[in-house]
Design a protein around this motif. Structure first.
Motif, PDB file in Angstrom:
ATOM      1  N   ILE A  35      38.012 -11.008 -15.896  1.00  0.00           N
ATOM      2  CA  ILE A  35      38.702 -10.910 -14.608  1.00  0.00           C
ATOM      3  C   ILE A  35      40.180 -10.590 -14.825  1.00  0.00           C
ATOM      4  O   ILE A  35      40.745  -9.730 -14.145  1.00  0.00           O
ATOM      5  N   ALA A  36      40.811 -11.259 -15.767  1.00  0.00           N
ATOM      6  CA  ALA A  36      42.235 -11.033 -16.021  1.00  0.00           C
ATOM      7  C   ALA A  36      42.499  -9.602 -16.498  1.00  0.00           C
ATOM      8  O   ALA A  36      43.465  -8.963 -16.063  1.00  0.00           O
ATOM      9  N   SER A  39      42.316  -7.221 -13.596  1.00  0.00           N
ATOM     10  CA  SER A  39      43.127  -7.591 -12.439  1.00  0.00           C
ATOM     11  C   SER A  39      44.176  -6.519 -12.170  1.00  0.00           C
ATOM     12  O   SER A  39      44.591  -5.777 -13.060  1.00  0.00           O
ATOM     13  N   SER A  40      44.604  -6.462 -10.927  1.00  0.00           N
ATOM     14  CA  SER A  40      45.623  -5.481 -10.568  1.00  0.00           C
ATOM     15  C   SER A  40      46.956  -5.790 -11.240  1.00  0.00           C
ATOM     16  O   SER A  40      47.718  -4.884 -11.560  1.00  0.00           O
ATOM     17  N   SER A  41      47.230  -7.052 -11.496  1.00  0.00           N
ATOM     18  CA  SER A  41      48.478  -7.409 -12.169  1.00  0.00           C
ATOM     19  C   SER A  41      48.504  -6.880 -13.592  1.00  0.00           C
ATOM     20  O   SER A  41      49.533  -6.424 -14.083  1.00  0.00           O
ATOM     21  N   ASP A  55      49.176  -8.703  -4.894  1.00  0.00           N
ATOM     22  CA  ASP A  55      48.242  -8.454  -5.993  1.00  0.00           C
ATOM     23  C   ASP A  55      48.181  -9.671  -6.915  1.00  0.00           C
ATOM     24  O   ASP A  55      47.100 -10.097  -7.323  1.00  0.00           O
ATOM     25  N   ASP A  59      44.994 -12.045  -7.606  1.00  0.00           N
ATOM     26  CA  ASP A  59      44.504 -12.217  -8.976  1.00  0.00           C
ATOM     27  C   ASP A  59      44.377 -13.692  -9.330  1.00  0.00           C
ATOM     28  O   ASP A  59      43.382 -14.121  -9.919  1.00  0.00           O
ATOM     29  N   TYR A  62      41.357 -15.080  -7.464  1.00  0.00           N
ATOM     30  CA  TYR A  62      40.085 -14.729  -8.097  1.00  0.00           C
ATOM     31  C   TYR A  62      39.808 -15.617  -9.313  1.00  0.00           C
ATOM     32  O   TYR A  62      38.693 -16.085  -9.507  1.00  0.00           O
ATOM     33  N   ILE A  63      40.817 -15.844 -10.122  1.00  0.00           N
ATOM     34  CA  ILE A  63      40.618 -16.663 -11.326  1.00  0.00           C
ATOM     35  C   ILE A  63      40.332 -18.110 -10.944  1.00  0.00           C
ATOM     36  O   ILE A  63      39.418 -18.738 -11.489  1.00  0.00           O
TER      37      ILE A  63
END
Length: 153
Positions: A35-36, A39-41, A55, A59, A62-63
């Motif tokens: 996921i990380a 991620s958008s970040s 964003d 993120d 989500y985590i």
């Protein structure tokens, strides 16, 4: 935990020496890193404008939801028969993922119809799009947990 020695871990699996808790840790680490990385970040570093504050908030959301969702499912499985947790997460997660995808399509359809009826409104901004990106993730773990409860019954 084996971070590099895959064959040693494979031997431990063969000998039945990998505990349920250790399997959970592998699963949590793998899914969190995945996921990380997507991620958008993380991916925004390649873009000129970079990631926005929203964003980063999404993120983190989500985590946190992923970690909480997996831990709740693990707890539900342990309270049941405490068997096949990873198998249940992956296999039951497949049809739940399809259901979640269909819900996303419905939500996107809603926004398309709403933009038709409210032509001057920008519905792509975060206050409007937030339900599309948060509700499906919450639904996914809620439904997955309910199904794991049935499987572990």
């Amino acid at each position: 935990m084996n971070f590099v020695r895959d064959r040693e871990l494979a031997q431990r699996f063969r000998n039945g020496a990998v505990s349920s808790r250790e399997r959970l840790l592998y699963y949590l680490i793998f899914t969190t890193v995945t996921i990380a990385l997507f991620s958008s970040s993380f991916t925004a570093g390649a873009e000129e404008e970079g990631a926005s504050r929203w964003d980063l908030v999404l993120d983190i959301f989500y985590i946190v939801v992923q970690l909480a969702g997996v831990l709740v499912c693990y707890s539900t499985n342990r309270r049941g028969d405490d068997r096949e947790f990873i198998e249940r997460m992956v296999c039951i997660g497949f049809p739940v993922g399809i259901q979640t995808f269909l819900i996303c399509l419905l939500l996107i359809g809603y926004y398309v119809v709403a933009s038709f009826f409210f032509p001057g409104t920008d519905l792509s901004g975060y206050p409007y799009i937030l339900p599309v990106v948060t509700l499906p993730v919450i639904y996914y773990y809620w439904r997955l947990n309910a199904s794991i409860r049935v499987a572990a019954g």
